[in-house]
Design an enzyme around this catalytic site. Structure first.
Site: not given
Ligand SMILES: O=C(CO)COP(=O)(O)O
Length: 258
Positions: A104, A178
């Site tokens: 992430h 993302e």
């Protein structure tokens, strides 16, 4: 001759709670999410939820009789040993975790996670029978519109290649695109950008034997999926799933029929 339509993958949506909630709030949230199991089944959408490590076991208990998959926010790359403070992928598997998020943007930026770390973690996740959810994305938004897609794809490419290099070709993987600049923002990235980038990324992985679904994450919520559905198989939600009603709306918007 008209092109033969390729069968699309089952859609998938989920949310990571990051570190937003305390213990009681997380447990209440998991209870609320557990009520969405039949809505997800009716919509033919896979649903996952990723709480913090401390709540995994209780969350598993709450999700026991549902089809909702449980995720973890990270893992270490070794199964056992002198690695103080880390969490073993073997233990995650034993706790009932199905999906493990790695790479992430926050872990890369705040905790120095590299593509090499992500690759080792991906291998550990697959070795332990779970599915890696690999987050990828470009750091900054290009001011030159004509270059934005090319730059995003070239930044994502090594992130994907590194993660895939250490796992068998037939292993299932979820990629979450993302764009870093769209995380924690007011609105998701523009639909044209996301669709074109994810279509390019899909080409990159098209030769894989393993199921490879691509999600979009970054300020996604109700109304996002419809605009992105030509590029992605689903969404990875953050803040805009904190109200479980929003998650329910997104599931309905992703329904097979819509
Ligand atoms: O990082 C995200 C999901 O992993 C997205 O978070 P936000 O939707 O809160 O921007």
């Amino acid at each position: 001759m008209a092109p033969i339509p390729t069968q699309r993958e089952k859609r998938i949506v989920g949310t990571s709670l990051k570190m937003y909630f305390d213990l009681p709030s997380t447990l209440r949230y998991i209870d609320a999410v557990s009520q969405l199991s039949s809505a997800a089944e009716q919509a033919n959408v896979d649903l996952f939820v990723i709480p913090d490590f401390v709540t995994l076991l209780s969350a598993k208990g709450k999700l026991q009789n549902t089809s909702i998959q449980l995720g973890a926010q990270d893992t270490y790359s070794e199964d056992k040993g002198a690695f103080t403070g880390e969490v073993s992928p073997l233990t995650l598997k034993q706790a009932g975790v199905n999906i493990v998020e790695i790479g992430h943007a926050e872990r890369r930026r705040l905790f120095g996670e590299t593509d090499q770390d992500v690759a080792k973690k991906a291998a550990a996740i697959v070795r332990n029978g779970m599915v890696p959810l690999v987050c990828i994305g470009e750091k900054s938004k290009s001011n030159i519109a004509s270059q934005a897609v090319g730059l995003a794809v070239s930044e994502c490419k090594p992130q994907i290649t590194a993660a895939l290099s250490q796992i068998p070709d037939d292993a299932e993987v979820i990629l979450a695109y993302e764009p870093v600049w769209a995380i924690g923002a007011a609105e998701p990235a523009g639909a044209d950008h996301v669709v074109t980038v994810t279509q390019n990324l899909r080409e990159l992985v098209s030769g894989r034997k393993g199921r490879t679904r691509i999600l979009y994450g970054g300020s996604a919520g109700p109304g996002t999926f419809d605009k992105l559905k030509d590029g992605v198989d689903g969404l990875f939600l953050g803040r805009f799933a904190h109200d479980v009603k929003n998650l329910e709306t997104v599931i309905q918007e992703m329904s097979d029929g819509s």
